[in-house]
Design a protein around this motif. Sequence first.
Motif, mmCIF file in Angstrom:
data_model
loop_
_atom_site.group_PDB
_atom_site.id
_atom_site.type_symbol
_atom_site.label_atom_id
_atom_site.label_comp_id
_atom_site.label_asym_id
_atom_site.label_seq_id
_atom_site.Cartn_x
_atom_site.Cartn_y
_atom_site.Cartn_z
ATOM 1 N N GLY A 143 34.172 39.078 30.358
ATOM 2 C CA GLY A 143 32.580 38.139 30.543
ATOM 3 C C GLY A 143 31.315 38.215 31.245
ATOM 4 O O GLY A 143 32.109 39.787 31.662
ATOM 5 N N ALA A 144 30.421 38.571 30.875
ATOM 6 C CA ALA A 144 29.021 39.478 30.688
ATOM 7 C C ALA A 144 29.493 39.676 32.891
ATOM 8 O O ALA A 144 28.059 40.598 32.942
ATOM 9 N N GLU A 145 29.561 39.298 34.054
ATOM 10 C CA GLU A 145 29.452 39.099 35.051
ATOM 11 C C GLU A 145 30.842 39.950 35.809
ATOM 12 O O GLU A 145 31.884 39.832 34.965
ATOM 13 N N ARG A 146 30.547 40.977 36.729
ATOM 14 C CA ARG A 146 31.320 41.732 37.164
ATOM 15 C C ARG A 146 32.629 40.867 38.301
ATOM 16 O O ARG A 146 32.356 39.454 38.254
ATOM 17 N N PRO A 147 33.596 41.012 37.944
ATOM 18 C CA PRO A 147 35.043 40.119 38.451
ATOM 19 C C PRO A 147 34.366 39.432 39.682
ATOM 20 O O PRO A 147 34.260 40.489 40.976
ATOM 21 N N ASP A 148 34.809 38.412 39.525
ATOM 22 C CA ASP A 148 35.371 37.524 40.819
ATOM 23 C C ASP A 148 35.736 38.470 41.878
ATOM 24 O O ASP A 148 36.741 38.484 41.731
ATOM 25 N N ASP A 186 27.743 47.481 23.499
ATOM 26 C CA ASP A 186 28.212 46.476 25.343
ATOM 27 C C ASP A 186 28.827 46.053 24.929
ATOM 28 O O ASP A 186 29.257 45.658 27.151
ATOM 29 N N ALA A 187 29.822 45.423 24.644
ATOM 30 C CA ALA A 187 30.839 44.261 25.062
ATOM 31 C C ALA A 187 31.499 45.743 25.650
ATOM 32 O O ALA A 187 32.483 45.702 26.913
ATOM 33 N N LEU A 188 31.905 46.732 25.223
ATOM 34 C CA LEU A 188 33.171 47.543 25.022
ATOM 35 C C LEU A 188 32.964 48.438 26.941
ATOM 36 O O LEU A 188 33.092 48.046 27.581
ATOM 37 N N ASP A 189 31.743 48.710 26.767
ATOM 38 C CA ASP A 189 30.506 48.849 28.538
ATOM 39 C C ASP A 189 31.006 48.448 29.382
ATOM 40 O O ASP A 189 31.741 48.269 30.345
ATOM 41 N N VAL A 190 30.526 46.332 29.011
ATOM 42 C CA VAL A 190 31.076 45.888 30.210
ATOM 43 C C VAL A 190 32.426 45.490 30.478
ATOM 44 O O VAL A 190 33.120 45.516 31.569
ATOM 45 N N LEU A 191 32.974 45.598 29.927
ATOM 46 C CA LEU A 191 34.730 45.080 29.853
ATOM 47 C C LEU A 191 35.404 46.651 30.696
ATOM 48 O O LEU A 191 36.252 46.270 31.605
ATOM 49 N N GLU A 246 33.842 48.919 32.848
ATOM 50 C CA GLU A 246 34.055 48.411 33.894
ATOM 51 C C GLU A 246 34.185 47.908 34.890
ATOM 52 O O GLU A 246 34.547 47.520 35.603
ATOM 53 N N ASN A 247 34.151 46.453 34.430
ATOM 54 C CA ASN A 247 34.707 45.162 34.963
ATOM 55 C C ASN A 247 36.750 45.605 34.483
ATOM 56 O O ASN A 247 37.353 45.052 36.433
ATOM 57 N N VAL A 248 37.423 46.718 34.412
ATOM 58 C CA VAL A 248 38.170 46.764 34.419
ATOM 59 C C VAL A 248 38.572 47.905 35.018
ATOM 60 O O VAL A 248 39.351 47.760 36.127
ATOM 61 N N ARG A 249 37.411 48.403 35.498
ATOM 62 C CA ARG A 249 37.802 49.621 36.601
ATOM 63 C C ARG A 249 37.717 49.412 38.302
ATOM 64 O O ARG A 249 38.159 48.922 38.897
ATOM 65 N N ILE A 250 36.486 48.115 38.052
ATOM 66 C CA ILE A 250 36.382 47.022 39.469
ATOM 67 C C ILE A 250 37.788 46.600 40.100
ATOM 68 O O ILE A 250 38.429 46.565 40.639
ATOM 69 N N ALA A 251 38.316 46.023 38.773
ATOM 70 C CA ALA A 251 39.347 45.038 38.972
ATOM 71 C C ALA A 251 40.893 46.225 39.519
ATOM 72 O O ALA A 251 41.224 46.294 40.220
ATOM 73 N N GLN A 252 40.972 47.331 39.264
ATOM 74 C CA GLN A 252 41.641 48.146 39.054
ATOM 75 C C GLN A 252 41.454 48.892 40.370
ATOM 76 O O GLN A 252 42.950 48.990 40.916
ATOM 77 N N ASP A 253 40.698 48.912 40.921
ATOM 78 C CA ASP A 253 40.029 49.299 42.517
ATOM 79 C C ASP A 253 40.708 48.233 43.388
ATOM 80 O O ASP A 253 41.089 48.422 44.636
ATOM 81 N N ALA A 254 40.538 47.416 43.257
ATOM 82 C CA ALA A 254 40.333 45.762 43.717
ATOM 83 C C ALA A 254 42.604 45.602 43.811
ATOM 84 O O ALA A 254 43.130 44.988 44.576
ATOM 85 N N LEU A 255 43.390 46.318 43.239
ATOM 86 C CA LEU A 255 44.585 45.487 42.700
ATOM 87 C C LEU A 255 45.537 46.431 43.618
ATOM 88 O O LEU A 255 45.030 48.376 43.493
ATOM 89 N N PRO A 256 46.381 46.421 43.686
ATOM 90 C CA PRO A 256 47.350 47.620 44.614
ATOM 91 C C PRO A 256 48.349 48.182 44.207
ATOM 92 O O PRO A 256 49.392 48.764 43.831
ATOM 93 N N VAL A 257 48.503 47.505 42.437
ATOM 94 C CA VAL A 257 49.063 48.039 41.895
ATOM 95 C C VAL A 257 49.252 48.166 40.225
ATOM 96 O O VAL A 257 47.268 47.513 40.033
ATOM 97 N N ALA A 299 27.996 56.215 33.682
ATOM 98 C CA ALA A 299 26.054 55.140 33.539
ATOM 99 C C ALA A 299 26.625 54.097 33.906
ATOM 100 O O ALA A 299 25.722 53.255 34.998
ATOM 101 N N GLY A 300 27.943 53.532 33.583
ATOM 102 C CA GLY A 300 28.343 52.327 34.015
ATOM 103 C C GLY A 300 27.879 51.163 32.497
ATOM 104 O O GLY A 300 26.845 51.836 32.326
ATOM 105 N N ALA A 301 27.737 49.660 33.433
ATOM 106 C CA ALA A 301 27.144 48.707 32.095
ATOM 107 C C ALA A 301 25.572 48.564 33.108
ATOM 108 O O ALA A 301 26.028 47.910 33.813
ATOM 109 N N GLY A 302 24.478 49.079 32.682
ATOM 110 C CA GLY A 302 23.012 48.399 33.033
ATOM 111 C C GLY A 302 22.902 47.071 32.786
ATOM 112 O O GLY A 302 24.422 46.236 32.582
#
Length: 451
Positions: free
Chosen positions: A67-72, A123-128, A130-141, A303-306
Amino acid sequence: MERTARLGTGVGWRPEIAGAVEAMPGIDWVEAVSENLCPGHLPESLVRLRERGVTVVPHGVSLGLGGAERPDAGRLAALAERAGALRSPLVTEHIAFVRAGGPLTASQRLEAGHLLPVPRTRDALDVLCENVRIAQDALPVPLAVENIAALIAWPGEEMTEGQFLYDLADRTGVRLLIDVANLHTNHVNRGEDPAEALGELPLEAIAYVHVAGGFERDGVWHDSHAHPVAQPVLDILTDLASRVTPPGVLLERDENFPAADELEGEVAAVRAAVEKGRAAAGGPVAGRRAPAPVTAGPARDAAGAGDAVRQRLALAQTALLSALVAGTPVPEGFDRVRLGVQARALAGKRADVVAKVAPELPVILGTGYRPAFLSYAQRRPMTGGYRRDALDFAEHLLRDGLPQDGAVRRELRQWWVEREGPVPRPRRPGARWARATGRALLRRRTASDRA
């Protein structure tokens, strides 16, 4: 990339088949839908399996990494909590979007109630990514993400599925959960060659493999998870196993559960398909063909997804989802017939899930439940969860003086009052909502074009 855990042969755990799964011989691991688990009150069946040394992997369906928004943050925390409670070696989610609208489009948020495909664009790949990296940083595994089945194709796509997945894994280090049934679905519905997709995948990134059943109707393959696994799906699994030994293979079944011996037979067929592929690996094997990179290199990643990229994606996804669930015009370039098939499939699934969440409704309304709900769903999108949807549906019927049978209507009103309160909320017609959303999207698109 860390070494992938060896899982073996598994089956999707569901409450309806918990006993059969526990008794099934040769099951090394199970997968459970994360959103259906409460860490403090895990099902006793899963606890017993875990105590026996059977690995349990939580499988998320609502994060919406595409999705376009960052992960909740709350959803990520819940997924992390379940991984900890189950002592899982990894968690999994989907490459999909499940909601749209909201602040990025200045429109009401919409829920799909289903996994929808992201466009294979830069565009969708850039967003995805960045979202995956956010999720990876938040998960313990470690995280693994799954390719989904699609009834529809986005216009103007810039990559094949294999290329899109290759770049995602290359840029983020995320593992891949490859669903061979979804490759077959995309072959039938979108004309995409599964062997070509397999040839482009980074095989070393595969965490495990899903196998599931479906059916074909009027030239469209429906990934139902409620039918036996078709031979073409097993053939794709064999092809995959001839290229690499999958760390794990799991059979999914979500509906229309068969008898225990039939379920065991399906697991045996999955094992046989893998063994056939490994036997063929002794001969010439079609290796991985790395696709040409489509990104602009490290600077693009840094640069991430602006916000502008996210807004463009948000507008596109909101327009599509609004057409599917709210009856707004079909966005340019989409196949209207396929969109109609997808819209009906979404409404049907929504009716099925509401019937599970609020099982009293089909009992009260009898055979009139499904047609009434499908009529309601045509113009009234889901903006919250399924429990909210069940209450809104009942309120809609009552406001329209339905059902016509007074005794049934009184029973429905009593059900609704016990859960919602004595006074209905102000009416918010779906048609008015759809017009407002359309105007908001048009304004945002116009502003974006001028920029």
